[in-house]
Each structure stands twice: as C-alpha cells, then as structure tokens.
Write a protein that holds these residues in place. Structure first.
Motif: not given
Length: 196
Positions: A105-113, A116-124, A133-143
């Motif tokens: 549950w990701i709140v107010c952050t964009n870890p896929a962006q 570090p080690d974004q390939a690992r983050v995106r794999e996860a 994802v609890q986010e104000a912007f719908a089109h972030t890398a994490t969203a």
C-alpha cells in the motif's frame, strides 16, 4: 540538491564531495547556500517525527535504546513493542521482488520513479499480488502498477501539520477543496479501517 544525490550506490561519497565543495568555496552560512538536501518524499521529516520510518520510533527515538523503548511503551499504555524493526523502503522492495511481501500500500510517493534500482522496484510491483496506490496524480510511474488507485488530496487541499528540513512543525490550512473524491491520506486510511 535533491534525493538523487543521496539515493545511489555511492550516495555517501556524493554527499561528502558536496559538503567538501561547500567548505572549500566558503558557502556554509551564506544566505541561499549550504549543503542541505531537499527530500524527495512528501513530508518525510514528518514521517521521521511520527515514527513512520522502519528504523526510528516517534520523535527520532532510537529503537535500540531501552529508555526510548520504555518511554513509548508507557506513553502508549502497552507492555512491549515488536522486537523486530520493519523494512526500510529499499529492503521492502527487495523482499517484494523475492516474493516475501505479497501486498503493498503505497501512500504519497512514487517509488517506481524515485527509489534506486528501479528495475528491482518495478519487478517487485509487478510480482505483488496486490498493489494499492494512494496518490494525487493518476499517471505516475508507480500508479501504472496499481490494482487500486485511491484519490488523495495534495498539500494545498489538506489541513494539518508538516515538518520541514529544519525540524520546524508548521500548521497548514487547505487553500482549496480537493477535487472529486480525493481526500486527505488519514481519511482514506480511516475509512478503509472502518470497512475492515
């Protein structure tokens, strides 16, 4: 400077170089100058103050200090606290990539962006069975990885307090109402807790 300087495989060396550069050029103590990082996460200082970091107890108390542990047990009216600390953000995504964490549950952050080690983050994120994802912007890398995207209010749409990099707590009031179904983070968490 911002988070990119800190969050790299040689972040300590980067920061040492920046501090030494400031010292060598006489930039310490001059208005508008100084080697102070602007954190990349929303109100990260507030998270540290409230114990929202895996390695800290509220108020920057140290989980390894028995006095801090005892003080919080007394304040919270509990016999003890969990013996193991939680994962740091990087450790959490490493564990999720290994399949040890199945939901995030990701709140107010964009870890896929931002992590570090974004390939690992995106794999996860792709491996997790549930990503909220609890986010104000719908089109972030994490969203893009979200199974559920919860509309959060931005700082200008919320009442509360924030802690700046000087550890100064400021009262803030909403400048505008949140759009549509967006709500402050605490209300989203409360509403889901009530439904559970």
């Amino acid at each position: 400077y911002c988070q990119g300087l800190n969050q790299s495989s040689h972040g300590t060396a980067n920061n040492s170089a920046l501090i030494n550069l400031h010292l060598a050029t006489g930039q310490i103590g001059r208005p508008g100058a100084g080697p102070f990082s602007l954190t990349g996460q929303p109100n990260a200082m507030g998270g540290r103050e409230s114990g929202g970091m895996a390695t800290l107890l509220p108020g920057h108390r140290d989980p390894a200090r028995a006095e801090d542990w005892a003080e919080l047990c007394k304040l919270w009216g509990v016999a003890d606290l969990p013996a193991r600390r939680g994962h740091t953000a990087v450790e959490m995504f490493e564990a999720a990539a290994r399949g040890e964490i199945k939901a995030l549950w990701i709140v107010c952050t964009n870890p896929a962006q931002s992590l570090p080690d974004q390939a690992r983050v995106r794999e996860a994120l792709a491996r997790c069975e549930l990503v909220i994802v609890q986010e104000a912007f719908a089109h972030t890398a994490t969203a893009r990885f979200a199974d559920y995207l919860l509309p959060a209010a931005t700082w200008g749409e919320k009442d509360g307090t924030v802690t700046n990099s000087e550890r100064r707590i400021s009262r803030v009031r909403a400048a505008v109402p949140p759009p549509g179904e967006a709500r402050p983070d605490w209300r989203i968490a409360r509403d889901i807790a009530l439904r559970l």
